[in-house]
Write an enzyme that holds these catalytic residues in place. Structure first.
Site, PDB file in Angstrom:
ATOM      1  N   HIS A 129     -10.954  15.236 -21.887  1.00  0.00           N
ATOM      2  CA  HIS A 129     -12.061  16.053 -22.404  1.00  0.00           C
ATOM      3  C   HIS A 129     -13.282  15.163 -22.681  1.00  0.00           C
ATOM      4  CE1 HIS A 129     -13.838  19.359 -24.910  1.00  0.00           C
ATOM      5  NE2 HIS A 129     -14.373  18.327 -25.526  1.00  0.00           N
ATOM      6  N   GLU A 130     -13.052  14.057 -23.367  1.00  0.00           N
ATOM      7  CA  GLU A 130     -14.164  13.168 -23.715  1.00  0.00           C
ATOM      8  C   GLU A 130     -14.682  12.407 -22.497  1.00  0.00           C
ATOM      9  OE1 GLU A 130     -15.548  13.512 -26.485  1.00  0.00           O
ATOM     10  OE2 GLU A 130     -13.993  14.738 -27.376  1.00  0.00           O
TER      11      GLU A 130
ATOM     12  N   HIS B 200     -17.282  14.338 -20.735  1.00  0.00           N
ATOM     13  CA  HIS B 200     -18.569  14.185 -21.412  1.00  0.00           C
ATOM     14  C   HIS B 200     -19.240  12.877 -21.003  1.00  0.00           C
ATOM     15  CE1 HIS B 200     -18.261  17.615 -24.007  1.00  0.00           C
ATOM     16  NE2 HIS B 200     -17.245  17.165 -24.720  1.00  0.00           N
TER      17      HIS B 200
END
Length: 943
Positions: free
Chosen positions: A164-165, A168
């Site tokens: 998820h990170e 980003h």
């Protein structure tokens, strides 16, 4: 710099060929994360030196990234995985046969681990400071997140959170949830939970248990104590950027599953594009193909590295070109200050100089006290040579020789290279520099410095600075003040509080105040420099009125410096200094003030300044950034000013903003931004940022910025509610900011090409509006946004073009053909001003299809976008799309689509005419019949 940034002047074809011949490993030194044959190489995880040693931490990091590699591989449809990872062990931990650091440092890490907690507790997050599709700065994990297994119930497994990170950080996508707007009204006038995909299910939960939606949302306001809880078992496979903790979620939202109506950052920042659309448009995907077959990729390999002794070599140009325009004097003043004040204790420092040949002036010597510092200062060069030729490679070679005598290799060392020479042979030692494992910071003096000097910094991950030939410029001192050990230990570093330089006339004064706030004060030093003969008359007042005079300063007449060190902790408050030029002619007087943290448990306010890319070509602007924070908390409402200097033109100052408009992506994240495009000449430009904060204005934000992994309060499992532990909230202790604070930081340098010599027409359009919002009230729609400028985010636009559509896709793909709103009475304001514009929704309902909603009401969904136009008809990019729901009374006639309006209108009119005609005919017949009946009745009466 990120992998997609420009690297400045490109090195020669000969150099590139040599790199390829030597081997691919060398290509990745100092280059950050690289994708090669579907695998990421060079990912750097760094542990903050304040983190205590823990035996479980390293295994947990390895396990997290290994799981993430396979999860990422499947989520990207066999496209990418993690191959090689480096974990940087703090020097404060015990040595354990770790490999030696080369050019890695905490400040260059892609992932950092700290024991500092924010208001959101252990939320993993990524600091994103640029727009959609652009890389972020770093991923942040807390120590507790990596050690406390109970948190996997809250955030999901660590490997899933890492992916998820990573999305980003690497691909510049944003979160698909929104804690500030947890629900919205969709196109059918239904209240929906903000999520992606819409297929993810759950129930509303009130204080006493499950409850219907109408009990939780009253008048479109979420009632206190209400929340939406998701089912732990789902059929939806997307999306990782919404809720990676769900076991069914194994992919990113794509065009078919993306929820374009959800009011989240992904839709706002990426113009309604799905995360998968943004990811597949990245360089990683454009330059790679899915792996064939069915086999999984190999597991990641990990290297544990640790910094050894801190080693710094000053490599200084002493050629005759250094005699021009006070270059050599400024070098002496800055190098002395660096040795006496900036370089950290216990560092080994050596000094080399060069013209056409290199010379070792001082072998490596460890700094343990002030006497060691003074000894090193005594070895600084005192004169320039008569030789104009320079050999940068010869100077660097001597630096490497010194370091290799200490450790056998130059791994982990730092070279500070200062030169004004135009050495066309500098590329000859690029390979030696790369293989050395040393980091090179370059400081270019004047316009004559070799054009590809900065390539040395780029290849080794070093900083780059430029010092123009201006006697009142403090760029040299600012550059040396910026260079730190790179360990990430802010408590061991010096912070610049003041930097000013002015030409002062004979018997005139330079007078100013500098703030020493409560978070700093240790090892505080005031440095005064001048140009000619003796020192100026110096008077310094501390906050209690105590006076310090010139005689209280330690003076070096040869270098023309005067330095005052304040013992203990300097008194907080305003310090006032006055410099009186007693010389018989005008001269440049300068003041620099540095200080250190006053307490080991309270991080001081800091500023980090930088530009988005190393070089640009006219008319493309440079984006300037300044991260202002205290620990990891952003500092809001600061006055942040950037000063940009070129070689010949006057300095340009501009204010940076944290308003979520123009160059600034997210409001109130402590990252202040601005476009710079006032290019006067081709060549190098120097950047410095000055931060002031008033004591009467609230400073710290209540949360840490960045894109966070979602905190999940609980799940519905087998019909039962299972709540997770309450989110840990670490309260901030608000300290009295009686005096405010000030900070200075160099932002390095950048290169500009293609600036026309002659006056040119306007080529700068208004910047894109990125914060457009729409609110429906009664029969009106109110829009709000931040005004752009006529030139990017400066000045004033000439007009606005606002258009409305019934279709998200149409307004995105075909803005010019959407319905145009009358904006003749809307006059743009100055850039940065909040704009508000209201128009009647009734004017557009005839152009939009109606959509039934139940039996009692109907609704319309409209989509609005805007662009600005300047006086020369240059147009900005189309803004983000805002949306609003229009309600139609239940007894209203249906509203038709614009395409059919003309035909249906005509048919309707004809129907009305036919009805009227029928009524006339019937009325006429009735009257005739009645007349005949009356006549017959009268005849009967006569008979």
């Amino acid at each position: 710099m990120t992998h997609g940034d420009s690297a400045g002047p490109v090195c020669s074809l000969k150099f590139v060929t040599l790199l390829v011949v030597l081997g691919p490993e060398l290509l990745f030194l100092g280059a950050g994360v690289q994708l090669q044959e579907n695998g990421y190489n060079g990912l750097l995880v760094a542990i903050n030196p304040q983190v205590s040693e823990d035996q479980k931490l390293i295994p947990n990091i390895k396990e997290m990234i290994t799981e993430a590699s396979y999860y990422l591989f499947n989520a990207t449809k066999r496209r990418v995985f993690f191959r090689n990872i480096k974990i940087l062990i703090p020097a404060t931990w015990k040595a354990n046969n770790y490999s030696k650091v080369k050019q890695e440092s905490y400040e260059k890490a892609n992932v950092i681990v700290t024991d500092w907690y924010g208001a959101h507790g252990d939320d993993p997050y990524t600091l994103q400071y640029r727009g959609c599709g652009k890389e972020g700065k770093y991923i942040h994990f807390t120590l507790d997140f990596l050690l406390n297994d109970d948190l996997t119930a809250v955030y999901g497994s660590r490997g899933r959170v890492f992916v998820h990170e990573w999305a980003h950080l690497r691909w510049g996508v944003f979160d698909e949830y929104n804690n500030e707007k947890p629900f919205y009204v969709n196109g059918q006038n239904q209240i929906k939970v903000t999520r992606c995909s819409s297929d993810i299910t759950g129930i509303f939960l009130c204080e006493r248990g499950p409850c219907p939606q109408e009990n939780c949302i009253i008048s479109k306001i979420l009632q206190e104590g209400c929340m939406f809880i998701y089912n732990s078992t789902q059929n939806a496979t997307a999306s990782i950027m919404f809720m990676q903790s769900l076991s069914s979620v194994v992919e990113f939202c794509n065009a078919s599953t993306h929820n374009q109506e959800a009011p989240n950052l992904q839709n706002q920042m990426c113009s309604l594009r799905s995360t998968w659309d943004v990811i597949t448009d990245s360089d990683d995907f454009n330059n790679s193909f899915p792996m064939k077959g069915t086999e999984l990729p190999p597991p990641p390999t990990f290297s544990l590295i640790q910094a050894g002794d801190k080693v710094v070599c000053l490599v200084l140009d002493v050629s005759s070109k250094m005699a021009k325009a006070d270059r050599f004097l400024q070098l002496q003043q800055a190098a002395e200050f660096y040795l006496m004040q900036i370089v950290e204790i216990h560092t080994f420092v050596g000094i080399a100089s060069f013209n056409s040949k290199g010379t070792i002036r001082a072998q490596l010597h460890q700094i343990n006290n002030d006497d060691d510092r003074k000894l090193l200062v005594s070895y600084l060069p005192t004169t320039v040579s008569a030789e104009a030729e320079t050999s940068i490679c010869s100077g660097l070679k001597k630096g490497f020789e010194m370091v290799e005598k200490l450790n056998g290799k130059a791994f982990g060392s730092v070279m500070i290279l200062v030169t004004s020479g135009d050495d066309e042979h500098v590329t000859n030692c690029f390979l030696t520099v790369l293989s050395s494992g040393s980091t090179i910071h370059t400081i270019a003096l004047g316009s004559s410095a070799v054009k590809n000097l900065e390539e040395l910094s780029h290849l080794t991950g070093g900083l780059k600075f430029f010092v123009p030939d201006k006697s009142n410029s403090n760029s040299m001192l600012d550059a040396f003040s910026r260079i730190s050990s790179g360990t990430g230990d802010i408590f061991q570093q010096h912070i610049q509080l003041e930097s000013i330089g002015e030409y002062v006339k004979r018997h005139h004064q330079l007078k100013n105040t500098v703030t020493v706030d409560h978070s700093v004060g240790n090892d505080t030093t005031f440095l005064v420099t001048w140009q000619t003969s003796g020192p100026p008359e110096i008077v310094l007042f501390d906050p209690n009125g105590r006076k310090y005079y010139t005689d209280d300063f330690t003076t070096n007449l040869a270098f023309r410096t005067a330095r005052l060190w304040i013992p203990g902790t300097a008194k907080p408050g305003l310090w006032t200094y006055t410099l009186n030029n007693t010389h018989h002619s005008p001269q440049a007087l300068k003041v620099t003030v540095t200080s250190g943290a006053s307490r080991s448990a309270v991080p001081p306010a800091t500023v980090e300044a930088f530009v988005e890319r190393d070089s640009t070509h006219f008319p493309h602007p440079v984006t300037i950034y300044a991260i202002v924070r205290k620990g990891f908390y952003p500092i809001l409402n600061a006055t942040v000013t950037a000063t940009v200097e070129s070689e010949t033109a006057d300095p340009v100052t501009l204010k940076l903003f944290d308003d979520g408009a123009g160059a600034d992506v997210i409001k109130n994240d402590g990252i202040y931004s601005r476009y710079f495009f006032s290019f006067a000449v081709n060549g190098r430009y120097s950047l410095k940022v000055h931060v002031n904060h008033s004591p009467s204005i609230s400073a710290l934000a209540h949360s840490i910025p960045g894109s966070h992994a979602m905190y999940v309060p609980g799940y519905i499992t087998n019909g039962n509610i299972q709540m997770n532990a309450p989110r840990k909230s670490v309260g901030r202790r608000e300290e009295e900011q009686k005096w405010g604070f000030s900070r200075i930081s160099s932002g390095g340098s950048f290169f500009v090409l293609g600036v026309p010599a002659d006056p040119h027409p306007d080529v700068f359009p208004p910047c894109k509006i990125i914060d457009l919002e729409a609110v429906k009230s009664e029969e009106e729609v109110t829009l709000s946004w931040t005004a752009p400028g006529g030139d990017f985010d400066q000045g004033q636009a000439n007009s606005y073009e606002i258009r409305v559509s019934k279709s998200l896709q149409n307004i995105q793909d075909d803005f010019n053909n959407a319905i145009l709103v009358n904006t003749s009475k809307l006059n743009p304001q100055q850039a940065g001003t909040k704009e508000i514009f209201t128009f009647s929704s009734e004017l557009f309902t005839n152009g939009l299809e109606h959509q039934p909603d139940g039996e009692t009401q109907k609704s319309l969904r409209i989509y609005v976008a805007i662009r600005a136009v300047d006086r020369n008809s240059l147009k900005s990019a189309v803004s983000n799309v805002a949306q609003a729901s229009l309600l139609i009374p239940p007894n209203s006639a249906p509203v038709f689509a614009r395409d059919d309006f003309m035909l249906k209108g005509v048919l309707t009119a004809m129907g009305f005419i036919g009805i009227i005609c029928l009524i006339i005919v019937v009325t006429h017949c009735v009257l005739n019949r009645k007349t005949r009946a009356d006549k017959k009745e009268n005849e009967t009466k006569l008979l």
